[in-house]
Design a protein around this motif. Structure first.
Motif, PDB file in Angstrom:
ATOM      1  N   TRP A 118      -9.559 -49.576 -60.778  1.00  0.00           N
ATOM      2  CA  TRP A 118      -8.530 -49.133 -61.722  1.00  0.00           C
ATOM      3  C   TRP A 118      -9.122 -48.312 -62.865  1.00  0.00           C
ATOM      4  CZ3 TRP A 118      -8.244 -50.357 -66.903  1.00  0.00           C
ATOM      5  CH2 TRP A 118      -9.050 -51.400 -67.367  1.00  0.00           C
ATOM      6  N   CYS A 119     -10.387 -48.555 -63.196  1.00  0.00           N
ATOM      7  CA  CYS A 119     -11.036 -47.786 -64.256  1.00  0.00           C
ATOM      8  C   CYS A 119     -11.258 -46.334 -63.841  1.00  0.00           C
ATOM      9  CB  CYS A 119     -12.381 -48.405 -64.632  1.00  0.00           C
ATOM     10  SG  CYS A 119     -12.213 -49.814 -65.728  1.00  0.00           S
ATOM     11  N   VAL A 120     -11.411 -46.111 -62.551  1.00  0.00           N
ATOM     12  CA  VAL A 120     -11.653 -44.762 -62.041  1.00  0.00           C
ATOM     13  C   VAL A 120     -10.347 -44.027 -61.772  1.00  0.00           C
ATOM     14  CG1 VAL A 120     -12.743 -43.391 -60.205  1.00  0.00           C
ATOM     15  CG2 VAL A 120     -13.841 -45.494 -61.026  1.00  0.00           C
ATOM     16  N   TRP A 121      -9.391 -44.696 -61.114  1.00  0.00           N
ATOM     17  CA  TRP A 121      -8.165 -44.020 -60.690  1.00  0.00           C
ATOM     18  C   TRP A 121      -6.904 -44.473 -61.434  1.00  0.00           C
ATOM     19  CZ3 TRP A 121     -11.945 -44.647 -56.827  1.00  0.00           C
ATOM     20  CH2 TRP A 121     -12.359 -43.475 -56.199  1.00  0.00           C
ATOM     21  N   GLY A 122      -7.037 -45.457 -62.302  1.00  0.00           N
ATOM     22  CA  GLY A 122      -5.872 -45.938 -63.028  1.00  0.00           C
ATOM     23  C   GLY A 122      -5.213 -47.111 -62.332  1.00  0.00           C
ATOM     24  N   GLU A 123      -4.450 -47.890 -63.096  1.00  0.00           N
ATOM     25  CA  GLU A 123      -3.842 -49.111 -62.567  1.00  0.00           C
ATOM     26  C   GLU A 123      -2.845 -48.868 -61.446  1.00  0.00           C
ATOM     27  OE1 GLU A 123      -2.348 -51.648 -65.638  1.00  0.00           O
ATOM     28  OE2 GLU A 123      -4.220 -51.630 -66.783  1.00  0.00           O
ATOM     29  N   PRO A 124      -1.910 -47.897 -61.583  1.00  0.00           N
ATOM     30  CA  PRO A 124      -0.915 -47.720 -60.515  1.00  0.00           C
ATOM     31  C   PRO A 124      -1.534 -47.446 -59.146  1.00  0.00           C
ATOM     32  CG  PRO A 124      -0.233 -46.543 -62.495  1.00  0.00           C
ATOM     33  CD  PRO A 124      -1.631 -46.995 -62.734  1.00  0.00           C
ATOM     34  N   LYS A 125      -2.521 -46.546 -59.084  1.00  0.00           N
ATOM     35  CA  LYS A 125      -3.143 -46.220 -57.800  1.00  0.00           C
ATOM     36  C   LYS A 125      -3.959 -47.397 -57.262  1.00  0.00           C
ATOM     37  CE  LYS A 125      -3.276 -41.182 -58.200  1.00  0.00           C
ATOM     38  NZ  LYS A 125      -4.128 -39.965 -58.279  1.00  0.00           N
ATOM     39  N   ALA A 126      -4.564 -48.149 -58.156  1.00  0.00           N
ATOM     40  CA  ALA A 126      -5.330 -49.312 -57.715  1.00  0.00           C
ATOM     41  C   ALA A 126      -4.404 -50.376 -57.121  1.00  0.00           C
ATOM     42  CB  ALA A 126      -6.131 -49.889 -58.878  1.00  0.00           C
ATOM     43  N   ILE A 127      -3.230 -50.530 -57.707  1.00  0.00           N
ATOM     44  CA  ILE A 127      -2.245 -51.483 -57.164  1.00  0.00           C
ATOM     45  C   ILE A 127      -1.804 -51.046 -55.768  1.00  0.00           C
ATOM     46  CG2 ILE A 127       0.105 -52.365 -57.418  1.00  0.00           C
ATOM     47  CD1 ILE A 127      -0.339 -52.243 -60.475  1.00  0.00           C
ATOM     48  N   VAL A 128      -1.499 -49.768 -55.626  1.00  0.00           N
ATOM     49  CA  VAL A 128      -1.080 -49.245 -54.323  1.00  0.00           C
ATOM     50  C   VAL A 128      -2.196 -49.412 -53.291  1.00  0.00           C
ATOM     51  CG1 VAL A 128      -0.465 -47.147 -53.049  1.00  0.00           C
ATOM     52  CG2 VAL A 128       0.600 -47.626 -55.267  1.00  0.00           C
TER      53      VAL A 128
END
Length: 351
Positions: A118-128
């Protein structure tokens, strides 16, 4: 503390890594849009195979404990790696799905010495990405019907796995609900980790034994041993979260205290502190941000009330339980020796 991994990790690692990579690549190519190359890169990064640009790397990632236990249990009870490999990698996909989400919920920025997903791509993309990985695990299990596994056994494996990761998610919910509490009992905490961490470890042993044996007594013995291993693994993890070597764990020393995380040593200290110590702890934990001197004060209190000795006694309790249950399965001596080596590692590991 030890650096050397037990032999069973090296024994199964090539098969696990090969199946994980080929399985993920095939499913991403065949089931996801060809324009979704970025999602494939995110998943590969999260699994520890590439850097953020998609370049292959060789880092010291996870231990692959769960798939290793599954393959080991299958062979120990008369099965084969080929029969169990799909189940084993599904367990690892599920485990990593949970880590993607867990890092967001805990706001952890580092895992295995590099930035979390999530630190690299952000929380929304990490959740997906986590949701995709969980779906890939489900699809992987559906492929059991193409192997030399009976349909009824495939259904049972799916049920055990699904129930196990539902229990894992329940444990994560309990962990989150405990964050704002300072009155958690050690028993409440142990019940929580038996779900959050223990469920998949227990499932790994149970599923492997189910694939290798139809003997209910043997399956129950492996399930019981896996349950004890789950406690042992998380308790040792909690020790490393406070007293571990930052260079080996990839996390700062005392991090669980600095983050005000309710790990087992903290729960024990809060529940066993006397009036004076409780007042000091209450003052420290009421702060928005803890400084190094606060962390050291908490460590001093833990030392005074014997927190580390208490934790050590629990590691011996659960290591003995794991061994006793495993021995009751009466498998060949070679497997017994490997399991005893594994338990010793989990008691003394430093990463």
């Amino acid at each position: 503390m030890v650096d050397q991994l037990p032999s069973i990790f090296d024994q199964y690692k090539p098969d696990i890594n090969s199946a994980l990579k080929s399985g993920l690549q095939y499913k991403c190519c065949s089931l996801l849009s060809s324009s979704n190359e970025n999602l494939n890169n995110i998943l590969s990064y999260g699994m520890g195979w590439t850097d953020k640009f998609g370049n292959p790397i060789n880092i010291s990632g996870g231990k692959l404990l769960r798939p290793t236990l599954c393959l080991f249990a299958a062979e120990a009870t008369g099965g084969s790696v080929d029969q169990a490999i799909k189940t084993a990698i599904a367990l690892e996909y599920i485990h990593n799905f949970s880590l993607f989400h867990d890092d967001i919920q805990d706001q952890d920025e580092i895992r295995h010495h590099r930035p979390t997903l999530w630190c690299v791509w952000g929380e929304p993309k990490a959740i997906v990405a986590g949701n995709v990985l969980r779906s890939i695990a489900d699809i992987t299990l559906s492929e059991l019907l193409n192997l030399t596994i009976k349909d009824a056994d495939a259904v049972t494996i799916n049920k055990i796995m699904s129930t196990g990761y539902l229990e894992m998610i329940e444990g994560q919910f309990l962990d989150l609900s405990y964050e704002s509490r300072r009155n958690i009992t050690t028993q409440e905490y142990l019940d929580m980790i038996s779900r959050k961490t223990g469920s998949l470890i227990r499932c790994s042993m149970e599923l492997g034994a189910h694939i290798g044996s139809q003997d209910k007594r043997v399956i129950a013995a492996f399930r019981g041993s896996g349950k004890a291993l789950g406690y042992l693994f998380q308790i040792t993890d909690d020790v490393l979260g406070i007293w571990g070597d930052a260079e080996k764990t990839g996390k700062p020393v005392g991090q669980d205290i600095a983050r005000k995380k309710n790990s087992l040593p903290v729960v024990h200290a809060l529940s066993k502190a006397d009036k004076k110590q409780s007042k000091i702890l209450e003052t420290i934990y009421s702060k928005n941000e803890l400084k190094q001197n606060d962390v050291e004060e908490v460590l001093n209190i833990m030392d005074t009330i014997g927190t580390k000795n208490y934790i050590k006694s629990l590691t011996y309790k659960y290591s003995d339980a794991a061994l006793e249950s495993f021995h009751s399965a009466r498998v060949e001596d070679g497997f017994v020796n490997k399991f005893e080596e594994l338990v010793q590692f989990l008691v003394t590991r430093d990463h």
